[in-house]
Design a protein around this motif. Structure first.
Motif, short mmCIF file in Angstrom:
data_model
loop_
_atom_site.label_atom_id
_atom_site.label_comp_id
_atom_site.label_asym_id
_atom_site.label_seq_id
_atom_site.Cartn_x
_atom_site.Cartn_y
_atom_site.Cartn_z
N ARG A 3 63.99 -6.51 51.66
CA ARG A 3 65.10 -6.04 50.55
C ARG A 3 66.58 -6.01 51.12
O ARG A 3 66.81 -5.59 52.13
CB ARG A 3 64.75 -4.76 49.94
CG ARG A 3 65.34 -4.38 48.78
CD ARG A 3 65.45 -2.91 48.49
NE ARG A 3 63.57 -2.51 48.14
CZ ARG A 3 63.07 -1.34 48.34
NH1 ARG A 3 63.82 -0.36 48.49
NH2 ARG A 3 61.88 -1.07 48.21
N ASN A 4 67.46 -6.78 50.27
CA ASN A 4 68.79 -6.68 50.82
C ASN A 4 69.54 -5.55 51.41
O ASN A 4 69.78 -5.57 52.61
CB ASN A 4 69.72 -7.65 49.70
CG ASN A 4 70.98 -8.01 50.55
OD1 ASN A 4 71.05 -8.07 51.57
ND2 ASN A 4 72.04 -7.88 49.63
N ASN A 5 69.99 -4.67 50.56
CA ASN A 5 70.16 -3.49 50.81
C ASN A 5 71.27 -3.42 51.72
O ASN A 5 71.72 -3.04 52.66
CB ASN A 5 69.23 -2.48 51.39
CG ASN A 5 68.39 -1.86 50.34
OD1 ASN A 5 68.71 -1.95 49.15
ND2 ASN A 5 67.46 -1.30 50.66
N GLY A 6 72.42 -4.55 51.34
CA GLY A 6 73.62 -4.60 52.29
C GLY A 6 73.65 -5.64 53.49
O GLY A 6 74.75 -5.57 54.10
N SER B 261 76.33 -8.63 52.32
CA SER B 261 77.00 -7.60 51.61
C SER B 261 77.47 -7.73 50.48
O SER B 261 77.77 -7.07 49.59
CB SER B 261 78.27 -7.05 52.74
OG SER B 261 79.07 -8.15 52.72
N PRO C 173 73.29 -8.90 45.54
CA PRO C 173 72.54 -7.69 45.24
C PRO C 173 71.74 -7.11 46.00
O PRO C 173 71.10 -7.99 46.91
CB PRO C 173 71.81 -8.50 43.76
CG PRO C 173 72.67 -9.47 43.35
CD PRO C 173 73.32 -10.29 44.68
N ASP C 174 71.85 -5.75 46.05
CA ASP C 174 70.96 -5.02 46.85
C ASP C 174 69.31 -5.51 46.70
O ASP C 174 68.61 -5.20 47.69
CB ASP C 174 71.07 -3.63 46.79
CG ASP C 174 72.51 -3.20 47.56
OD1 ASP C 174 72.91 -3.90 48.36
OD2 ASP C 174 73.00 -1.89 47.27
N ASP C 175 68.99 -5.50 45.34
CA ASP C 175 67.56 -5.49 44.92
C ASP C 175 67.08 -7.14 45.38
O ASP C 175 65.89 -7.38 44.94
CB ASP C 175 67.51 -4.99 43.63
CG ASP C 175 67.95 -6.14 42.64
OD1 ASP C 175 68.82 -7.05 42.81
OD2 ASP C 175 67.35 -5.96 41.52
N SER C 176 67.90 -7.91 45.83
CA SER C 176 67.29 -9.27 46.03
C SER C 176 66.41 -9.05 47.40
O SER C 176 66.78 -8.48 48.00
CB SER C 176 68.58 -10.23 46.18
OG SER C 176 69.44 -10.04 47.31
#
Length: 442
Positions: free
Chosen positions: A344-347, A350, A353-356
């Motif tokens: 999960r991306n979460n930054g 940056s 999207p975080d949810d990608s």
């Protein structure tokens, strides 16, 4: 800790890729000691051929490891440490439709990209959801390592369905295949690369390939490709379609010279050209059935008949098997080795999207992946990835909400389709073909 022996179940045990994974297990026994291996498949006939081969292979190369095969999920999933998963819901019959139905509508037919990947994804989500729930019922603490395609859609779906699940890891061997092939160009050991990579599964780029001294070897690899083309390191074992696929890396590098691309990007960057090279009556499915499928099963039957695997060519090591086993070893024994995996991306990237579910380099240990930050990416790559993520997210939402509209939006978003009228015709044809597997889209 290295003395701990793991118990493995291999889901999709009747796959043509299973012999390579089994051989990798015997090769890596010192790094990844095993107590038992269970092969599990819903196709009893395929499972028996590969299962009997497995017994002979391990009797000769690792006789202390217990080997069995089954079509019973309770027997398969009870008391295991790792689940290696490589399902193909619908088998080759549905893969054939995934590739040929889009071609009938003037769109690329490919098993993980475009409408074919969309169809395959909607089939895979259901069985993957069921598998995770079954594993948790019988082995609550097991690690699930997933190869099931299309991994990008599967990874995103599992993250949405099981948001608190921290022992499911989606992986793909194509970055490893590429690293091995890049390394062969400069006479280098691929294991010594420190890669920097970003993207989505089958949709990413290498930005740096550092060696042990900290030198970035990517500039010289690019130069070799631009001067002499690009072939997979195991070219002699590849079908012609794969040789053509690797050759396109040179085209992508000439047009977009900043980074080294994943081979699958060609379907999205050159959809008209790739479509012009495809035969609507003979696709990759036909090639695999006549090639690897026939070879592997004939060879496994011969091995079972002769009672020995010592002179076999079907059990060569490959990136597919090596990566699965090495990833499991890194987790089981807290080795903290670096692999390209999906998280999960979460930054991490940056400005995405975080949810990608991004595919990036990460250190792997007993507590799972610790991804390396990428930071901001440039407009071209950001735009491509955001569009692809929107397609993947809409596909997952179409499944979860049983939404025809979301499915139509997803196909329209995909760069291999684009046109909404074409997307609707395709969707209706795919619904008809997949009515036994998909939820009813309303």
């Amino acid at each position: 800790m290295m003395n701990k022996k793991s118990k493995i179940v291999l889901v999709g045990g009747g796959s043509t890729w299973t012999p390579g994974i089994l051989k990798a297990m015997t090769t890596h026994l010192k790094q990844f000691p095993l107590e038992k291996i269970t092969l599990y498949d819903i196709d009893e006939e395929r499972q028996k051929v590969i299962g009997e081969f497995a017994k002979i292979l391990f009797k000769e190369e690792a006789p202390d490891v217990k080997v069995s095969y089954t079509t019973d999920e309770k027997e398969a999933y009870t008391d295991v440490d790792f689940v290696f998963c490589q399902m193909r819901t619908g088998g080759f019959e549905m893969r054939d439709k995934d590739e040929k139905i889009p071609l009938q509508h003037g769109v690329i037919g490919q098993e993980t990209c475009g409408p074919g990947g969309f169809a395959y994804g909607l089939r895979s989500i259901r069985d993957m959801e069921k598998m995770v729930k079954s594993v948790r019922r019988f082995s609550p603490d097991a690690w699930i390592l997933n190869y099931t395609n299309p991994a990008a859609i599967v990874a995103l779906a599992l993250d949405k369905i099981f948001p608190k699940e921290d022992k499911v890891l989606n992986i793909c061997d194509q970055p490893v295949n590429l690293l091995r092939s890049f390394a062969s160009l400069i006479d280098f050991d691929a294991n010594d690369f420190e890669p920097v990579y970003f993207g989505l599964n089958h949709y990413g780029w290498f930005t740096h390939l550092y060696d042990q001294t900290g030198k970035d070897r990517m500039p010289e690899i690019k130069e070799v490709i631009l001067n002499g083309g690009f072939r997979p390191v195991d070219a002699e074992q590849r079908d012609q379609s794969w040789l053509d696929t690797y050759a396109m890396v040179e085209d992508m590098l000439r047009d977009f010279p900043e980074y080294l691309p994943n081979t699958y990007l060609q379907y999205y960057l050159y959809p008209e050209y790739k479509l012009s090279k495809m035969d609507p009556n003979r696709t990759r499915t036909d090639e695999v059935r006549e090639g690897r499928e026939t070879k592997v099963f004939n060879e496994c039957r011969r091995i079972v008949e002769n009672g020995t695997a010592k002179d076999s060519s079907v059990v060569h090591n490959d990136a597919h098997g090596d990566m699965m086993v090495e990833v499991a070893a890194s987790i089981a024994h807290n080795l903290r080795k670096t692999y390209v995996v999906m998280v999960r991306n979460n930054g991490i990237v940056s400005n995405l999207p975080d949810d990608s579910m991004v595919e990036v380099a990460a250190s792997l240990g007993a507590n799972g992946p610790h991804p390396y930050a990428v930071g901001k990416i440039d407009t071209f790559y950001k735009g491509l990835i955001e569009s692809q993520h929107a397609y993947e997210k809409l596909t997952v939402e179409a499944y979860m909400e049983e939404s025809y509209t979301k499915a139509l939006q997803a196909l329209t978003m995909n760069r291999t389709v684009v046109d909404a009228k074409k997307a609707r015709k395709l969707l209706d044809a795919l619904i008809e073909a997949n009515k036994e597997y998909w939820p009813e889209l309303k």
